[in-house]
Enzyme design. Structure first.
Site, PDB file in Angstrom:
ATOM      1  N   CYS A  16       0.924  -1.265   0.031  1.00  0.00           N
ATOM      2  CA  CYS A  16      -0.196   0.020   0.048  1.00  0.00           C
ATOM      3  C   CYS A  16       0.853   1.194   0.078  1.00  0.00           C
ATOM      4  O   CYS A  16       1.424   1.582   0.862  1.00  0.00           O
ATOM      5  CB  CYS A  16      -0.864   0.138   1.079  1.00  0.00           C
ATOM      6  SG  CYS A  16      -1.783   1.546   1.206  1.00  0.00           S
ATOM      7  N   CYS A  42       0.003   4.079   2.498  1.00  0.00           N
ATOM      8  CA  CYS A  42       0.393   3.414   4.036  1.00  0.00           C
ATOM      9  C   CYS A  42       1.749   3.830   4.165  1.00  0.00           C
ATOM     10  O   CYS A  42       2.149   4.438   5.208  1.00  0.00           O
ATOM     11  CB  CYS A  42       0.207   2.134   4.009  1.00  0.00           C
ATOM     12  SG  CYS A  42      -1.424   1.219   3.683  1.00  0.00           S
TER      13      CYS A  42
END
Length: 305
Positions: free
Chosen positions: A51, A54
């Site tokens: 991700c 993230c």
């Protein structure tokens, strides 16, 4: 960097951040998050190695938590390695951050927020003042929750006069339009949200509320749906439609009861539709809403008992 300042992993022995920042597992979640939050608020960062957002958000979270100097802690959970907890909590996209306090989730957001908004989120969590805008937004949200749509709309408007791209204010104003039944204006308002903020928690909540309102049966259908259920308590579609109608009327407890009953009776019905609808309700109500907190707890009890 000086050789006297070794780089330590979060939670590593000797790390000054060992009590502030750590990674957890499904097994340790109760200790690291739920129990720990009875002493100090705990942020849970749901993330995964693949991700990209993230990787942007986590350093911002870590910096903000260190700056809070013990007023809040950060616990990170890799959803690929430990999917059970995010599944229970209805996490559908990452990054997702939940704030736990006194053993329960009380607030949260989705997406890689900028540093200023993360700082404001933490300040609000620990009870500090995050400026006039935050105070105006809090007053607007309180008015909306109390059903005072006119006051809420005016307060959101004050924020938007100073910041036309404030996603929380745009989402709140859209919810005001939804409550008055003006779904077209609600959609137009949400279209003003900048793309970078389109996945923020308030906007996701408003979009979910708009979709729910569009699916809801008309108020006059509620009694006929009750009659159908009285005649046949196993009529899953009638129970599902009744839940949507009750939610549209503002009866969140009633909507919860019908959908939780449907999950308990026949979870597999219509490809797990009742559980999925509950998750959408939680998105619409917001992570800190009492109905969301109770609903998540009861749904988890049903799914993982």
């Amino acid at each position: 960097m000086s050789v006297d300042t070794p780089i330590l992993k979060d939670g590593g022995a000797g790390s000054p951040d060992a009590d502030l920042i750590k990674s957890t597992t499904t097994k340790d979640f109760m200790h690291d998050v739920v129990e720990a939050s009875r002493e100090v608020p705990v942020l849970v960062d749901f993330w995964a190695p693949w991700c990209g957002p993230c990787r942007q958000l986590t350093p911002i979270l870590e910096k903000a938590v260190r700056a809070a100097k013990g007023a809040v802690r950060l616990v990170k959970l890799n959803i690929d390695e430990h999917p059970q907890i995010p599944g229970q909590m209805g996490v559908q996209s990452i990054p997702a951050v939940f704030a736990f306090q006194d053993g329960r989730p009380v607030d949260g957001f989705m997406g890689a927020l900028p540093e200023s908004r993360v700082n404001a989120f933490i300040a609000r969590l620990v009870g500090e003042t995050a400026g006039d805008t935050a105070a105006d937004l809090e007053a607007a949200e309180a008015a909306l929750a109390a059903g005072d749509v006119n006051t809420a709309a005016q307060a959101f408007g004050v924020v938007l006069q100073a910041d036309r791209e404030n996603a929380q204010a745009l989402a709140g104003l859209a919810k005001c339009y939804i409550k008055t039944g003006d779904l077209a204006r609600a959609e137009q308002t949400l279209a003003l949200v900048p793309p970078a903020k389109a996945e923020s928690a308030p906007v996701a909540s408003a979009r979910a509320a708009l979709e729910l309102q569009r699916k809801a049966p008309s108020p006059g259908d509620i009694e006929s749906l009750r009659a159908k259920l009285a005649a046949d308590p196993n009529d899953a579609q009638a129970r599902f439609d009744l839940a949507l109608g009750l939610n549209a009327k503002g009866d969140r407890s009633g909507a919860l009861e019908e959908l939780l009953t449907l999950v308990a009776k026949n979870r597999a019905w219509n490809d797990d539709a009742a559980r999925k609808q509950l998750v959408q309700l939680f998105d619409a109500w917001g992570v800190s809403d009492p109905a969301t907190i109770v609903g998540r707890q009861r749904l988890s009890s049903l799914l993982f008992a």
